[in-house]
Design a protein around this motif. Structure first.
Motif, PDB file in Angstrom:
ATOM      1  N   SER A  44       0.839  -1.209   0.000  1.00  0.00           N
ATOM      2  CA  SER A  44       0.000   0.000   0.000  1.00  0.00           C
ATOM      3  C   SER A  44       0.868   1.252   0.000  1.00  0.00           C
ATOM      4  O   SER A  44       0.608   2.202  -0.749  1.00  0.00           O
ATOM      5  CB  SER A  44      -0.917   0.014   1.228  1.00  0.00           C
ATOM      6  N   HIS A  45       1.902   1.251   0.833  1.00  0.00           N
ATOM      7  CA  HIS A  45       2.800   2.408   0.903  1.00  0.00           C
ATOM      8  C   HIS A  45       3.560   2.576  -0.412  1.00  0.00           C
ATOM      9  O   HIS A  45       3.703   3.700  -0.909  1.00  0.00           O
ATOM     10  CB  HIS A  45       3.770   2.256   2.077  1.00  0.00           C
ATOM     11  N   GLN A  46       4.016   1.480  -0.974  1.00  0.00           N
ATOM     12  CA  GLN A  46       4.738   1.526  -2.248  1.00  0.00           C
ATOM     13  C   GLN A  46       3.853   2.102  -3.355  1.00  0.00           C
ATOM     14  O   GLN A  46       4.296   2.958  -4.124  1.00  0.00           O
ATOM     15  CB  GLN A  46       5.188   0.114  -2.636  1.00  0.00           C
ATOM     16  N   THR A  47       2.602   1.679  -3.408  1.00  0.00           N
ATOM     17  CA  THR A  47       1.670   2.196  -4.410  1.00  0.00           C
ATOM     18  C   THR A  47       1.486   3.698  -4.249  1.00  0.00           C
ATOM     19  O   THR A  47       1.482   4.449  -5.223  1.00  0.00           O
ATOM     20  CB  THR A  47       0.310   1.473  -4.311  1.00  0.00           C
ATOM     21  N   MET A  48       1.353   4.144  -2.993  1.00  0.00           N
ATOM     22  CA  MET A  48       1.222   5.563  -2.732  1.00  0.00           C
ATOM     23  C   MET A  48       2.465   6.321  -3.196  1.00  0.00           C
ATOM     24  O   MET A  48       2.363   7.362  -3.844  1.00  0.00           O
ATOM     25  CB  MET A  48       0.966   5.789  -1.233  1.00  0.00           C
ATOM     26  N   SER A  62      14.232   4.550 -10.148  1.00  0.00           N
ATOM     27  CA  SER A  62      12.966   4.485  -9.404  1.00  0.00           C
ATOM     28  C   SER A  62      12.836   3.153  -8.685  1.00  0.00           C
ATOM     29  O   SER A  62      12.404   3.096  -7.525  1.00  0.00           O
ATOM     30  CB  SER A  62      11.768   4.671 -10.344  1.00  0.00           C
ATOM     31  N   ARG A  63      13.219   2.073  -9.355  1.00  0.00           N
ATOM     32  CA  ARG A  63      13.159   0.748  -8.721  1.00  0.00           C
ATOM     33  C   ARG A  63      14.142   0.663  -7.557  1.00  0.00           C
ATOM     34  O   ARG A  63      13.819   0.110  -6.506  1.00  0.00           O
ATOM     35  CB  ARG A  63      13.424  -0.353  -9.750  1.00  0.00           C
ATOM     36  N   GLU A  64      15.328   1.226  -7.725  1.00  0.00           N
ATOM     37  CA  GLU A  64      16.326   1.226  -6.651  1.00  0.00           C
ATOM     38  C   GLU A  64      15.836   2.059  -5.463  1.00  0.00           C
ATOM     39  O   GLU A  64      15.996   1.667  -4.311  1.00  0.00           O
ATOM     40  CB  GLU A  64      17.668   1.751  -7.162  1.00  0.00           C
ATOM     41  N   TYR A  65      15.229   3.198  -5.748  1.00  0.00           N
ATOM     42  CA  TYR A  65      14.650   4.051  -4.702  1.00  0.00           C
ATOM     43  C   TYR A  65      13.627   3.259  -3.884  1.00  0.00           C
ATOM     44  O   TYR A  65      13.656   3.271  -2.649  1.00  0.00           O
ATOM     45  CB  TYR A  65      14.015   5.288  -5.336  1.00  0.00           C
ATOM     46  N   LEU A  66      12.719   2.552  -4.554  1.00  0.00           N
ATOM     47  CA  LEU A  66      11.703   1.775  -3.848  1.00  0.00           C
ATOM     48  C   LEU A  66      12.327   0.649  -3.030  1.00  0.00           C
ATOM     49  O   LEU A  66      11.873   0.363  -1.919  1.00  0.00           O
ATOM     50  CB  LEU A  66      10.671   1.208  -4.824  1.00  0.00           C
ATOM     51  N   LYS A  67      13.367   0.017  -3.559  1.00  0.00           N
ATOM     52  CA  LYS A  67      14.024  -1.053  -2.814  1.00  0.00           C
ATOM     53  C   LYS A  67      14.640  -0.496  -1.528  1.00  0.00           C
ATOM     54  O   LYS A  67      14.509  -1.101  -0.465  1.00  0.00           O
ATOM     55  CB  LYS A  67      15.087  -1.729  -3.685  1.00  0.00           C
ATOM     56  N   GLN A  71      13.481  -1.386   2.435  1.00  0.00           N
ATOM     57  CA  GLN A  71      14.383  -1.818   3.507  1.00  0.00           C
ATOM     58  C   GLN A  71      14.205  -0.941   4.746  1.00  0.00           C
ATOM     59  O   GLN A  71      14.161  -1.438   5.870  1.00  0.00           O
ATOM     60  CB  GLN A  71      15.838  -1.799   3.037  1.00  0.00           C
ATOM     61  N   LYS A  72      14.084   0.376   4.551  1.00  0.00           N
ATOM     62  CA  LYS A  72      13.863   1.285   5.678  1.00  0.00           C
ATOM     63  C   LYS A  72      12.522   1.004   6.354  1.00  0.00           C
ATOM     64  O   LYS A  72      12.422   1.005   7.579  1.00  0.00           O
ATOM     65  CB  LYS A  72      13.883   2.745   5.201  1.00  0.00           C
ATOM     66  N   PHE A  73      11.485   0.792   5.544  1.00  0.00           N
ATOM     67  CA  PHE A  73      10.137   0.524   6.050  1.00  0.00           C
ATOM     68  C   PHE A  73      10.138  -0.696   6.953  1.00  0.00           C
ATOM     69  O   PHE A  73       9.606  -0.663   8.065  1.00  0.00           O
ATOM     70  CB  PHE A  73       9.201   0.318   4.853  1.00  0.00           C
ATOM     71  N   PHE A  74      10.751  -1.780   6.508  1.00  0.00           N
ATOM     72  CA  PHE A  74      10.759  -3.016   7.289  1.00  0.00           C
ATOM     73  C   PHE A  74      11.686  -2.942   8.493  1.00  0.00           C
ATOM     74  O   PHE A  74      11.452  -3.609   9.492  1.00  0.00           O
ATOM     75  CB  PHE A  74      11.132  -4.213   6.414  1.00  0.00           C
ATOM     76  N   GLU A  77      13.088   2.155  10.260  1.00  0.00           N
ATOM     77  CA  GLU A  77      13.815   3.414  10.123  1.00  0.00           C
ATOM     78  C   GLU A  77      12.877   4.475   9.556  1.00  0.00           C
ATOM     79  O   GLU A  77      11.747   4.184   9.163  1.00  0.00           O
ATOM     80  CB  GLU A  77      15.016   3.218   9.184  1.00  0.00           C
ATOM     81  N   ASP A  78      13.364   5.703   9.487  1.00  0.00           N
ATOM     82  CA  ASP A  78      12.581   6.795   8.925  1.00  0.00           C
ATOM     83  C   ASP A  78      12.531   6.614   7.407  1.00  0.00           C
ATOM     84  O   ASP A  78      13.544   6.715   6.738  1.00  0.00           O
ATOM     85  CB  ASP A  78      13.223   8.135   9.302  1.00  0.00           C
ATOM     86  N   TYR A  79      11.356   6.311   6.874  1.00  0.00           N
ATOM     87  CA  TYR A  79      11.196   6.090   5.439  1.00  0.00           C
ATOM     88  C   TYR A  79      10.431   7.255   4.819  1.00  0.00           C
ATOM     89  O   TYR A  79       9.767   8.023   5.502  1.00  0.00           O
ATOM     90  CB  TYR A  79      10.495   4.757   5.160  1.00  0.00           C
ATOM     91  N   ASP A  80      10.548   7.378   3.512  1.00  0.00           N
ATOM     92  CA  ASP A  80       9.966   8.480   2.766  1.00  0.00           C
ATOM     93  C   ASP A  80       8.439   8.383   2.735  1.00  0.00           C
ATOM     94  O   ASP A  80       7.879   7.295   2.579  1.00  0.00           O
ATOM     95  CB  ASP A  80      10.508   8.461   1.338  1.00  0.00           C
ATOM     96  N   LYS A  81       7.810   9.531   2.869  1.00  0.00           N
ATOM     97  CA  LYS A  81       6.361   9.615   2.773  1.00  0.00           C
ATOM     98  C   LYS A  81       6.040  10.723   1.773  1.00  0.00           C
ATOM     99  O   LYS A  81       6.832  11.634   1.593  1.00  0.00           O
ATOM    100  CB  LYS A  81       5.758   9.932   4.139  1.00  0.00           C
ATOM    101  N   ALA A  82       4.929  10.638   1.120  1.00  0.00           N
ATOM    102  CA  ALA A  82       4.535  11.692   0.184  1.00  0.00           C
ATOM    103  C   ALA A  82       3.996  12.875   0.974  1.00  0.00           C
ATOM    104  O   ALA A  82       3.083  12.722   1.786  1.00  0.00           O
ATOM    105  CB  ALA A  82       3.496  11.179  -0.797  1.00  0.00           C
ATOM    106  N   GLU A  83       4.562  14.047   0.738  1.00  0.00           N
ATOM    107  CA  GLU A  83       4.132  15.235   1.467  1.00  0.00           C
ATOM    108  C   GLU A  83       2.710  15.604   1.062  1.00  0.00           C
ATOM    109  O   GLU A  83       2.367  15.605  -0.111  1.00  0.00           O
ATOM    110  CB  GLU A  83       5.079  16.399   1.171  1.00  0.00           C
ATOM    111  N   GLY A  84       1.881  15.879   2.053  1.00  0.00           N
ATOM    112  CA  GLY A  84       0.517  16.306   1.794  1.00  0.00           C
ATOM    113  C   GLY A  84      -0.445  15.189   1.453  1.00  0.00           C
ATOM    114  O   GLY A  84      -1.619  15.437   1.207  1.00  0.00           O
ATOM    115  N   TYR A  85       0.024  13.938   1.451  1.00  0.00           N
ATOM    116  CA  TYR A  85      -0.848  12.815   1.113  1.00  0.00           C
ATOM    117  C   TYR A  85      -1.837  12.570   2.234  1.00  0.00           C
ATOM    118  O   TYR A  85      -1.482  12.521   3.395  1.00  0.00           O
ATOM    119  CB  TYR A  85      -0.026  11.548   0.865  1.00  0.00           C
TER     120      TYR A  85
END
Length: 92
Positions: A44-48, A62-67, A71-74, A77-85
């Motif tokens: 769900s987070h990846q789709t967002m 883009s694929r490397e960024y998601l990978k 790793q951070k998500f699992f 760690e502090d993982y990227d979130k979409a601002e304003g989502y």
């Protein structure tokens, strides 16, 4: 009976995945240490991230960024979130 794993993300025994979601060592590590719930939360987070950041999955960066974000998500760690989502509200 379904298999259980000690989930690295949620730090508890939870139902495990039915098969490795990735090929190779990364997939095996996910299969052994990530629960089905954590994997669904990641999808769900990846789709967002893909939608909100307009990622092109044909682009290797883009694929490397998601990978890396996975790793951070699992790892908790502090993982990227979409601002304003704002997630959609579930209708009852």
């Amino acid at each position: 009976m379904s298999r259980t794993v000690f989930c690295r993300k949620y730090q508890e025994e939870l139902e495990g995945l039915e098969r490795a979601p990735y090929p190779g060592p990364i997939g095996e590590n996910i299969y052994e240490t990530i629960s089905k719930k954590a994997w669904q939360d990641w999808l769900s987070h990846q789709t967002m991230l893909i939608n909100e950041k307009h990622l092109n999955m044909m682009d290797a960066s883009s694929r490397e960024y998601l990978k890396q974000e996975m790793q951070k998500f699992f790892a908790g760690e502090d993982y990227d979130k979409a601002e304003g989502y704002v997630p959609p509200v579930e209708k009852e």
